[in-house]
Design an enzyme around this catalytic site. Structure first.
Site, PDB file in Angstrom:
ATOM      1  N   ASP A  14     -46.173 -38.235  11.202  1.00 24.80           N
ATOM      2  CA  ASP A  14     -47.039 -37.902  12.342  1.00 24.80           C
ATOM      3  C   ASP A  14     -46.314 -37.138  13.444  1.00 24.80           C
ATOM      4  O   ASP A  14     -46.649 -37.256  14.623  1.00 24.80           O
ATOM      5  CB  ASP A  14     -47.675 -39.182  12.929  1.00 24.80           C
ATOM      6  CG  ASP A  14     -48.471 -39.935  11.887  1.00 24.80           C
ATOM      7  OD1 ASP A  14     -49.009 -39.290  10.973  1.00 24.80           O
ATOM      8  OD2 ASP A  14     -48.537 -41.179  11.989  1.00 24.80           O
ATOM      9  N   LYS A  17     -46.627 -32.099  11.970  1.00 23.01           N
ATOM     10  CA  LYS A  17     -46.319 -31.103  10.926  1.00 23.01           C
ATOM     11  C   LYS A  17     -47.515 -30.189  10.664  1.00 23.01           C
ATOM     12  O   LYS A  17     -47.365 -28.974  10.527  1.00 23.01           O
ATOM     13  CB  LYS A  17     -45.937 -31.820   9.614  1.00 23.01           C
ATOM     14  CG  LYS A  17     -44.736 -32.732   9.743  1.00 23.01           C
ATOM     15  CD  LYS A  17     -44.506 -33.523   8.475  1.00 23.01           C
ATOM     16  CE  LYS A  17     -45.552 -34.569   8.204  1.00 23.01           C
ATOM     17  NZ  LYS A  17     -45.570 -35.710   9.129  1.00 23.01           N
ATOM     18  N   GLY A  41     -52.043 -37.666   7.011  1.00 20.96           N
ATOM     19  CA  GLY A  41     -53.159 -37.227   7.845  1.00 20.96           C
ATOM     20  C   GLY A  41     -52.608 -36.147   8.750  1.00 20.96           C
ATOM     21  O   GLY A  41     -51.852 -36.444   9.661  1.00 20.96           O
ATOM     22  N   HIS A  42     -52.918 -34.897   8.442  1.00 21.11           N
ATOM     23  CA  HIS A  42     -52.368 -33.780   9.206  1.00 21.11           C
ATOM     24  C   HIS A  42     -53.474 -33.180  10.079  1.00 21.11           C
ATOM     25  O   HIS A  42     -54.478 -32.679   9.557  1.00 21.11           O
ATOM     26  CB  HIS A  42     -51.776 -32.732   8.259  1.00 21.11           C
ATOM     27  CG  HIS A  42     -50.577 -33.253   7.517  1.00 21.11           C
ATOM     28  ND1 HIS A  42     -49.862 -32.509   6.625  1.00 21.11           N
ATOM     29  CD2 HIS A  42     -49.958 -34.461   7.565  1.00 21.11           C
ATOM     30  CE1 HIS A  42     -48.855 -33.233   6.140  1.00 21.11           C
ATOM     31  NE2 HIS A  42     -48.907 -34.425   6.698  1.00 21.11           N
ATOM     32  N   GLN A 231     -45.463 -37.292   5.429  1.00 23.45           N
ATOM     33  CA  GLN A 231     -44.667 -38.431   5.901  1.00 23.45           C
ATOM     34  C   GLN A 231     -43.441 -37.906   6.680  1.00 23.45           C
ATOM     35  O   GLN A 231     -43.510 -36.855   7.265  1.00 23.45           O
ATOM     36  CB  GLN A 231     -44.253 -39.364   4.752  1.00 23.45           C
ATOM     37  CG  GLN A 231     -45.413 -40.134   4.126  1.00 23.45           C
ATOM     38  CD  GLN A 231     -46.248 -39.305   3.185  1.00 23.45           C
ATOM     39  OE1 GLN A 231     -45.755 -38.765   2.216  1.00 23.45           O
ATOM     40  NE2 GLN A 231     -47.534 -39.213   3.452  1.00 23.45           N
TER      41      GLN A 231
HETATM   42  P1  GDP Z   1     -48.668 -34.880  11.109  1.00 22.72           P
HETATM   43  O1  GDP Z   1     -49.043 -35.983  10.178  1.00 22.72           O
HETATM   44  O2  GDP Z   1     -47.201 -34.714  11.220  1.00 22.72           O
HETATM   45  O3  GDP Z   1     -49.366 -33.583  10.806  1.00 22.72           O
HETATM   46  O4  GDP Z   1     -49.162 -35.339  12.562  1.00 22.72           O
HETATM   47  P2  GDP Z   1     -50.571 -36.069  12.914  1.00 22.72           P
HETATM   48  O5  GDP Z   1     -51.654 -35.078  12.831  1.00 22.72           O
HETATM   49  O6  GDP Z   1     -50.735 -37.318  12.153  1.00 22.72           O
HETATM   50  O7  GDP Z   1     -50.281 -36.525  14.394  1.00 22.72           O
HETATM   51  C1  GDP Z   1     -49.948 -35.631  15.390  1.00 22.72           C
HETATM   52  C2  GDP Z   1     -50.992 -35.747  16.523  1.00 22.72           C
HETATM   53  O8  GDP Z   1     -50.498 -35.109  17.671  1.00 22.72           O
HETATM   54  C3  GDP Z   1     -52.297 -35.043  16.209  1.00 22.72           C
HETATM   55  O9  GDP Z   1     -53.339 -35.712  16.861  1.00 22.72           O
HETATM   56  C4  GDP Z   1     -52.094 -33.648  16.796  1.00 22.72           C
HETATM   57  O10 GDP Z   1     -53.307 -33.022  17.158  1.00 22.72           O
HETATM   58  C5  GDP Z   1     -51.302 -33.988  18.018  1.00 22.72           C
HETATM   59  N1  GDP Z   1     -50.329 -32.969  18.455  1.00 22.72           N
HETATM   60  C6  GDP Z   1     -49.561 -32.123  17.723  1.00 22.72           C
HETATM   61  N2  GDP Z   1     -48.725 -31.435  18.523  1.00 22.72           N
HETATM   62  C7  GDP Z   1     -48.959 -31.864  19.782  1.00 22.72           C
HETATM   63  C8  GDP Z   1     -48.387 -31.558  21.053  1.00 22.72           C
HETATM   64  O11 GDP Z   1     -47.464 -30.765  21.202  1.00 22.72           O
HETATM   65  N3  GDP Z   1     -48.882 -32.246  22.139  1.00 22.72           N
HETATM   66  C9  GDP Z   1     -49.891 -33.152  22.041  1.00 22.72           C
HETATM   67  N4  GDP Z   1     -50.312 -33.760  23.138  1.00 22.72           N
HETATM   68  N5  GDP Z   1     -50.440 -33.458  20.849  1.00 22.72           N
HETATM   69  C10 GDP Z   1     -49.978 -32.833  19.738  1.00 22.72           C
HETATM   70  P1  IMO Z   2     -48.142 -38.015   7.624  1.00 25.02           P
HETATM   71  O1  IMO Z   2     -47.991 -36.994   6.537  1.00 25.02           O
HETATM   72  C1  IMO Z   2     -47.115 -41.936   9.183  1.00 25.02           C
HETATM   73  C2  IMO Z   2     -46.390 -45.114   6.251  1.00 25.02           C
HETATM   74  C3  IMO Z   2     -47.370 -46.262   6.192  1.00 25.02           C
HETATM   75  C4  IMO Z   2     -46.450 -47.379   5.745  1.00 25.02           C
HETATM   76  C5  IMO Z   2     -45.521 -46.671   4.759  1.00 25.02           C
HETATM   77  C6  IMO Z   2     -45.949 -46.795   3.300  1.00 25.02           C
HETATM   78  O2  IMO Z   2     -49.460 -38.001   8.284  1.00 25.02           O
HETATM   79  O3  IMO Z   2     -46.990 -37.940   8.573  1.00 25.02           O
HETATM   80  P2  IMO Z   2     -47.872 -45.738   1.832  1.00 25.02           P
HETATM   81  O4  IMO Z   2     -49.343 -45.682   2.051  1.00 25.02           O
HETATM   82  O5  IMO Z   2     -47.224 -44.400   1.744  1.00 25.02           O
HETATM   83  O6  IMO Z   2     -47.486 -46.629   0.700  1.00 25.02           O
HETATM   84  O7  IMO Z   2     -47.299 -46.447   3.173  1.00 25.02           O
HETATM   85  O8  IMO Z   2     -45.531 -45.306   5.137  1.00 25.02           O
HETATM   86  N1  IMO Z   2     -46.996 -43.770   6.099  1.00 25.02           N
HETATM   87  C7  IMO Z   2     -47.137 -42.898   7.113  1.00 25.02           C
HETATM   88  N2  IMO Z   2     -46.870 -43.033   8.423  1.00 25.02           N
HETATM   89  N3  IMO Z   2     -47.559 -40.764   8.694  1.00 25.02           N
HETATM   90  C8  IMO Z   2     -47.792 -40.605   7.380  1.00 25.02           C
HETATM   91  O9  IMO Z   2     -48.089 -39.416   6.830  1.00 25.02           O
HETATM   92  C9  IMO Z   2     -47.622 -41.716   6.524  1.00 25.02           C
HETATM   93  N4  IMO Z   2     -47.783 -41.928   5.197  1.00 25.02           N
HETATM   94  C10 IMO Z   2     -47.387 -43.172   4.953  1.00 25.02           C
HETATM   95  O10 IMO Z   2     -47.930 -46.516   7.453  1.00 25.02           O
HETATM   96  O11 IMO Z   2     -45.674 -47.825   6.818  1.00 25.02           O
HETATM   97 MG    MG Z   3     -50.145 -37.793  10.213  1.00 24.60          MG
END
Ligand code: GDP
Ligand code: IMO
Ligand code: MG
Length: 430
Positions: A14, A17, A41-42, A231
């Site tokens: 998270d 990416k 979840g991107h 991840q």
């Molecule tokens: P990922 O799994 O690495 O793609 O990241 P996620 O989407 O799970 O979580 C990142 C969260 O931060 C999302 O809600 C994005 O919309 C938000 N986000 C990404 N870059 C920024 C930033 O620079 N500032 C803020 N406030 N939010 C951001």
């Molecule tokens: P993105 O790509 C954050 C965490 C789960 C748990 C561990 C194992 O959005 O960054 P799993 O379902 O893979 O067996 O869970 O890894 N986890 C993540 N945490 N972002 C993710 O993906 C994750 N994918 C798995 O919360 O701790």
């Molecule tokens: Mg994510």
């Protein structure tokens, strides 16, 4: 021969990416996922609208870019069907530019039941899995029982599916786990299975490819390719905080096995990290803040899981962990996200060392019990101003520039991009 660039997460996932891949996409012909599955979840924010991708690469919003789900990814046809239908509602036809590896493994409905049964049996020691069936599917892949996307075009498919399903129920029945009441997205397991097969039919209508050949040929033809990690490094099966990890190699080395490209083909490696830390699920987190600043980070950064909606654990930036991730991945450039979330802090702390077993160390120990590891912090002044509208480093407040400089000096890799908000345009190139 072109090289394949990589974007991956350096913390516990998270890091943002998806957003960064979307920003980079116009520079690339091909975007490809190489590992993980719908545990990811991107989030992309385009013109104020939020889109969450789980299996599909984050280049899908650019119609001239080819998106590939590589062999190292595991696919749940039910989840993919929903993702594709959601895109359709936004007038995006994924079939025009999404290709799927025949060698990617399938997550069966019973893999999800197994995930739930294992987690429930672990009680307090549970991993905190996303319950998407990730661990059981990769287990079957490694134990050579798995079913791959390409298998569905052969007449043995149905019998292989039934045999694996029976094998799963044999295991589940040994657990004290009542699956009759399990509902996934409000569906019984039978209803889920029906939708799963609908998803499989939909996958058949996509172009199924030998992605390793496709990608290597594309590189040889001079096409530019970007690999999108899911991840984060500290969730890697080998190098993360085992057993509180996911079941794939989330690191640069995973690009080679997850796409079938040689190590000599790897180009720039962009490591994405948040300006602080978050973790969802169980496992050690030395800089976790359970009090007011932790709450403030969560509220200001809206730190709730994109896949499960769970509140993310929050804490200060952890430099020993970041240095470790940079080493494992060979990061050439750093991307710092969510810097704007720190706008409201008068003082920002950064962990530089740990105290562990009476010693001061600057590495992650093999086995960490939370109460035995204490972070040492360097306190820096906050900038207390709104940075989300800034677009050049010249606009940045001096204390933010100090924060960036301090991190760069500590880790010895340049931060070349700072993200100042979730939107596509909210990036500052240094
Ligand atoms: P990922 O799994 O690495 O793609 O990241 P996620 O989407 O799970 O979580 C990142 C969260 O931060 C999302 O809600 C994005 O919309 C938000 N986000 C990404 N870059 C920024 C930033 O620079 N500032 C803020 N406030 N939010 C951001
Ligand atoms: P993105 O790509 C954050 C965490 C789960 C748990 C561990 C194992 O959005 O960054 P799993 O379902 O893979 O067996 O869970 O890894 N986890 C993540 N945490 N972002 C993710 O993906 C994750 N994918 C798995 O919360 O701790
Ligand atoms: Mg994510």
């Amino acid at each position: 021969m072109e090289k394949i660039d990589v974007i991956l997460g350096l913390q516990w996932g998270d890091e943002g990416k998806g957003k960064i891949v979307d920003v980079f996409t116009p520079k690339y012909d091909i975007i490809t996922r190489f590992q993980g599955g719908p545990n990811a979840g991107h989030t992309l924010e385009i013109n104020g609208k939020k889109h969450i991708l789980h299996t599909i690469p984050s280049g899908i919003f650019h119609k001239n870019t080819t998106n590939i789900i590589g062999n190292g990814v595991i696919i749940d046809p039910y989840v993919l069907l929903n993702e594709i239908n959601e895109l359709k509602e936004k007038n995006i036809d994924a079939s025009r530019n999404l290709l799927i590896s025949k060698k990617a493994h399938l997550i069966l409905p019973t893999h999800r039941l197994l995930d739930a049964a294992y987690e429930s049996a672990m009680g307090e020691r549970k991993i905190g899995s996303t319950l998407k069936g990730i661990g059981p599917t990769y287990t079957d892949k490694i134990s050579r029982k798995g079913i791959r996307v390409g298998d569905m075009n052969y007449d043995y498919f149905q019998s292989k599916y039934e045999a694996l399903k029976k094998n799963h129920f044999d295991i589940i029945n040994r657990y004290d786990f009542d699956y009759s009441n399990i509902c996934i997205d409000g569906l019984t397991i039978e209803e889920y299975e029906k939708k799963w097969f609908e998803g499989l039919e939909m996958i058949k209508s996509f172009q199924l490819i030998d992605s390793e050949t496709y990608i290597n040929k594309s590189l040889a033809e001079g096409k530019s390719v970007l690999a999108e990690g899911a991840q984060g490094t500290l969730l890697d099966i080998d190098f993360g905080s085992y057993p509180y990890v996911t079941s794939s190699n989330t690191v640069t080395a995973g690009v080679c096995s997850g796409l079938g490209v040689p190590p000599t083909s790897i180009g720039n490696i962009y490591g994405v990290f948040k300006a602080y830390c978050t973790r969802v699920g169980s496992g050690p987190f030395p800089t976790e803040l359970s009090d007011e600043p932790g709450e403030k980070l969560r509220n200001n950064g809206y730190e709730y899981g994109a896949t499960t909606g769970r509140p993310r654990r929050c804490g200060w930036l952890d430099l020993p962990a970041l240095k470790y991730s940079i080493m494992i991945n060979g990061v050439s450039n750093l991307v710092m996200t969510k810097a704007d979330v720190l706008d409201v802090f008068e003082q920002i702390s950064v962990c530089t060392h740990y105290q562990f077993n009476g010693e001061t160390i600057d590495y992650l120990p093999f086995y960490v019990k939370e109460e035995e590891i204490k972070p040492f912090y360097r306190d820096l002044s906050g900038w207390l101003s709104k940075i989300s509208d800034m677009r050049t480093p010249d606009d940045f407040p001096p204390h933010l520039l100090d924060y960036i400089k301090f991190i760069e000096e500590q880790v010895n890799v340049p931060i070349t991009i700072v993200s100042v908000g979730p939107g596509r345009d909210q990036v500052v190139y240094k």
